[in-house]
Each structure stands twice: as structure tokens, then as C-alpha cells.
Design an enzyme around this catalytic site. Structure first.
Site, PDB file in Angstrom:
ATOM      1  N   HIS A 158     -45.589 -82.918 -19.987  1.00  0.00           N
ATOM      2  CA  HIS A 158     -45.790 -82.699 -21.422  1.00  0.00           C
ATOM      3  C   HIS A 158     -45.044 -81.457 -21.857  1.00  0.00           C
ATOM      4  O   HIS A 158     -44.990 -80.458 -21.142  1.00  0.00           O
ATOM      5  CB  HIS A 158     -47.273 -82.572 -21.773  1.00  0.00           C
ATOM      6  N   CYS A 193     -52.325 -90.616 -20.041  1.00  0.00           N
ATOM      7  CA  CYS A 193     -52.082 -92.073 -20.033  1.00  0.00           C
ATOM      8  C   CYS A 193     -53.094 -92.780 -20.925  1.00  0.00           C
ATOM      9  O   CYS A 193     -52.755 -93.720 -21.654  1.00  0.00           O
ATOM     10  CB  CYS A 193     -52.160 -92.624 -18.617  1.00  0.00           C
ATOM     11  N   HIS A 216     -45.044 -78.575 -24.638  1.00  0.00           N
ATOM     12  CA  HIS A 216     -45.840 -77.920 -25.679  1.00  0.00           C
ATOM     13  C   HIS A 216     -44.911 -77.529 -26.826  1.00  0.00           C
ATOM     14  O   HIS A 216     -43.856 -76.923 -26.590  1.00  0.00           O
ATOM     15  CB  HIS A 216     -46.465 -76.627 -25.148  1.00  0.00           C
ATOM     16  N   HIS A 252     -46.188 -92.853 -17.023  1.00  0.00           N
ATOM     17  CA  HIS A 252     -46.702 -91.714 -16.263  1.00  0.00           C
ATOM     18  C   HIS A 252     -45.600 -91.070 -15.439  1.00  0.00           C
ATOM     19  O   HIS A 252     -45.040 -91.689 -14.533  1.00  0.00           O
ATOM     20  CB  HIS A 252     -47.854 -92.134 -15.348  1.00  0.00           C
ATOM     21  N   HIS A 289     -49.366 -84.938 -16.067  1.00  0.00           N
ATOM     22  CA  HIS A 289     -48.582 -85.947 -16.786  1.00  0.00           C
ATOM     23  C   HIS A 289     -47.650 -85.095 -17.640  1.00  0.00           C
ATOM     24  O   HIS A 289     -48.123 -84.342 -18.511  1.00  0.00           O
ATOM     25  CB  HIS A 289     -49.502 -86.826 -17.647  1.00  0.00           C
ATOM     26  N   ASN A 324     -44.513 -76.469 -18.660  1.00  0.00           N
ATOM     27  CA  ASN A 324     -45.027 -75.928 -17.409  1.00  0.00           C
ATOM     28  C   ASN A 324     -44.783 -76.945 -16.296  1.00  0.00           C
ATOM     29  O   ASN A 324     -45.079 -78.131 -16.463  1.00  0.00           O
ATOM     30  CB  ASN A 324     -46.531 -75.641 -17.532  1.00  0.00           C
ATOM     31  N   GLY A 377     -48.106 -73.110 -14.059  1.00  0.00           N
ATOM     32  CA  GLY A 377     -49.178 -73.122 -15.050  1.00  0.00           C
ATOM     33  C   GLY A 377     -49.558 -74.514 -15.529  1.00  0.00           C
ATOM     34  O   GLY A 377     -50.314 -74.653 -16.487  1.00  0.00           O
ATOM     35  N   ASP A 423     -52.865 -80.598 -29.426  1.00  0.00           N
ATOM     36  CA  ASP A 423     -53.570 -80.055 -28.264  1.00  0.00           C
ATOM     37  C   ASP A 423     -55.029 -79.808 -28.643  1.00  0.00           C
ATOM     38  O   ASP A 423     -55.331 -79.292 -29.721  1.00  0.00           O
ATOM     39  CB  ASP A 423     -52.906 -78.752 -27.795  1.00  0.00           C
ATOM     40  N   CYS A 448     -55.706 -90.714 -15.587  1.00  0.00           N
ATOM     41  CA  CYS A 448     -54.868 -89.694 -16.238  1.00  0.00           C
ATOM     42  C   CYS A 448     -55.216 -89.664 -17.720  1.00  0.00           C
ATOM     43  O   CYS A 448     -55.043 -90.673 -18.425  1.00  0.00           O
ATOM     44  CB  CYS A 448     -53.388 -90.023 -16.041  1.00  0.00           C
TER      45      CYS A 448
HETATM   46  P1  AMP Z   1     -50.680 -77.422 -19.106  1.00  0.00           P
HETATM   47  O1  AMP Z   1     -51.482 -76.216 -18.720  1.00  0.00           O
HETATM   48  O2  AMP Z   1     -49.239 -77.119 -19.418  1.00  0.00           O
HETATM   49  O3  AMP Z   1     -50.849 -78.560 -18.119  1.00  0.00           O
HETATM   50  O4  AMP Z   1     -51.282 -77.895 -20.497  1.00  0.00           O
HETATM   51  C1  AMP Z   1     -52.270 -78.878 -20.611  1.00  0.00           C
HETATM   52  C2  AMP Z   1     -52.697 -78.876 -22.045  1.00  0.00           C
HETATM   53  O5  AMP Z   1     -53.375 -80.090 -22.294  1.00  0.00           O
HETATM   54  C3  AMP Z   1     -53.646 -77.743 -22.426  1.00  0.00           C
HETATM   55  O6  AMP Z   1     -53.082 -76.972 -23.491  1.00  0.00           O
HETATM   56  C4  AMP Z   1     -54.922 -78.469 -22.849  1.00  0.00           C
HETATM   57  O7  AMP Z   1     -55.572 -77.835 -23.928  1.00  0.00           O
HETATM   58  C5  AMP Z   1     -54.386 -79.835 -23.235  1.00  0.00           C
HETATM   59  N1  AMP Z   1     -55.325 -80.936 -23.133  1.00  0.00           N
HETATM   60  C6  AMP Z   1     -56.087 -81.277 -22.069  1.00  0.00           C
HETATM   61  N2  AMP Z   1     -56.801 -82.388 -22.331  1.00  0.00           N
HETATM   62  C7  AMP Z   1     -56.461 -82.771 -23.595  1.00  0.00           C
HETATM   63  C8  AMP Z   1     -56.864 -83.837 -24.439  1.00  0.00           C
HETATM   64  N3  AMP Z   1     -57.765 -84.757 -24.045  1.00  0.00           N
HETATM   65  N4  AMP Z   1     -56.322 -83.921 -25.679  1.00  0.00           N
HETATM   66  C9  AMP Z   1     -55.417 -83.007 -26.090  1.00  0.00           C
HETATM   67  N5  AMP Z   1     -55.002 -81.966 -25.342  1.00  0.00           N
HETATM   68  C10 AMP Z   1     -55.517 -81.848 -24.108  1.00  0.00           C
END
Ligand code: AMP
Length: 113
Positions: free
Chosen positions: A97, A6, A99, A45, A95, A84, A90, A29, A3
Site C-alpha cells: 500500500h 483483500c 500512503h 494480493h 498487502h 513502507n 515500518g 486510512d 488479508c
Molecule cells: P503500514 O504501517 O505502512 O503497514 O500501514 C498500515 C496502515 O493501514 C495504517 O496506517 C493503518 O491505520 C491502516 N489500516 C489498517 N487496517 C485498516 C482498515 N481496516 N481500513 C483502513 N486502514 C487500515
């Protein structure tokens, strides 16, 4: 478990961390959708919001309070919080999160498309 969030929490993958406490880590992000785009994640997690239980209610409140403090530290007076849930919601990284988006006037559009 493989992950990426993680790994970021554990310091095993790079990220621009802006906040950390016992329960949460927040970082920028990698593909920002706004001038300020921060992800706030639980340190343990949890795949999706659907994996929380009523026992996590105080944790959920802590998440929102952290978001408010991070937004203030970023100098944001207006911002958007997006969570999301699941593929149809979406979610692409499984994991949980939150935004935090801001730094300009956000369009009011929400929904499909
Ligand atoms: P979601 O579509 O709500 O799952 O959002 C996932 C978000 O994680 C997206 O905006 C990606 O740009 C962001 N993301 C994915 N990998 C990383 C990473 N290694 N570091 C920072 N952001 C990430």
C-alpha cells in the site's frame, strides 16, 4: 487468506473508498496521520514491494499516476507518498500500500525514531 486489504478490495470489509480502477483501490486510512490520509493498494494480493518483479514496472508507474490523480481530486497541491517495505521499513499490513498524506504542512522529518 486472511488479508484485511483483500477484504476491502472485495467489498467484504468496510472502508471509505475514494478511487477504484482495474488494478488499484484507494480508501481512507482508519487511523489518519494527516487531515488527508489515503491508502492506495493493488486489487490483487501483493505482500510487499519486494514481491514485484521487473514485469511489474508499468504497474508501478500506474500506481504513481493514480496517486497524482487522487491527490488532485482531493485538492492537494503538496502531499507526501510513503511506501513502507517489510517489518524493518515500518510495514504492518502485508498487502502492498502507498500512503498518500496531505491537507497541511507536513514536517520534513524522515528516518528512525
Ligand atoms: P503500514 O504501517 O505502512 O503497514 O500501514 C498500515 C496502515 O493501514 C495504517 O496506517 C493503518 O491505520 C491502516 N489500516 C489498517 N487496517 C485498516 C482498515 N481496516 N481500513 C483502513 N486502514 C487500515
Amino acid at each position: 487468506m486472511d488479508c484485511i486489504f483483500c477484504k476491502i478490495v472485495a467489498g467484504e470489509a468496510p472502508a471509505r473508498i475514494v478511487y477504484r480502477d482495474d488494478l488499484l483501490t484507494a480508501f481512507q486510512d482508519v487511523h489518519p496521520a494527516a487531515p488527508v490520509h489515503i491508502l492506495i493498494v493493488p486489487n490483487r494480493h501483493i505482500a510487499t514491494l519486494n514481491d514485484l518483479t521487473p514485469a511489474d514496472e508499468s504497474w508501478s508507474g500506474h500506481l504513481l499516476e493514480a496517486a497524482r490523480q487522487i491527490a488532485a481530486a482531493q485538492g492537494l497541491t503538496g502531499y507526501r507518498l510513503v511506501l513502507n517495505v517489510g517489518a524493518d521499513g515500518g510495514q504492518s499490513v502485508f498487502h502492498l500500500h502507498l500512503h498518500l498524506l496531505g491537507g497541511g504542512r507536513l514536517r520534513s522529518h524522515l528516518g528512525l525514531g
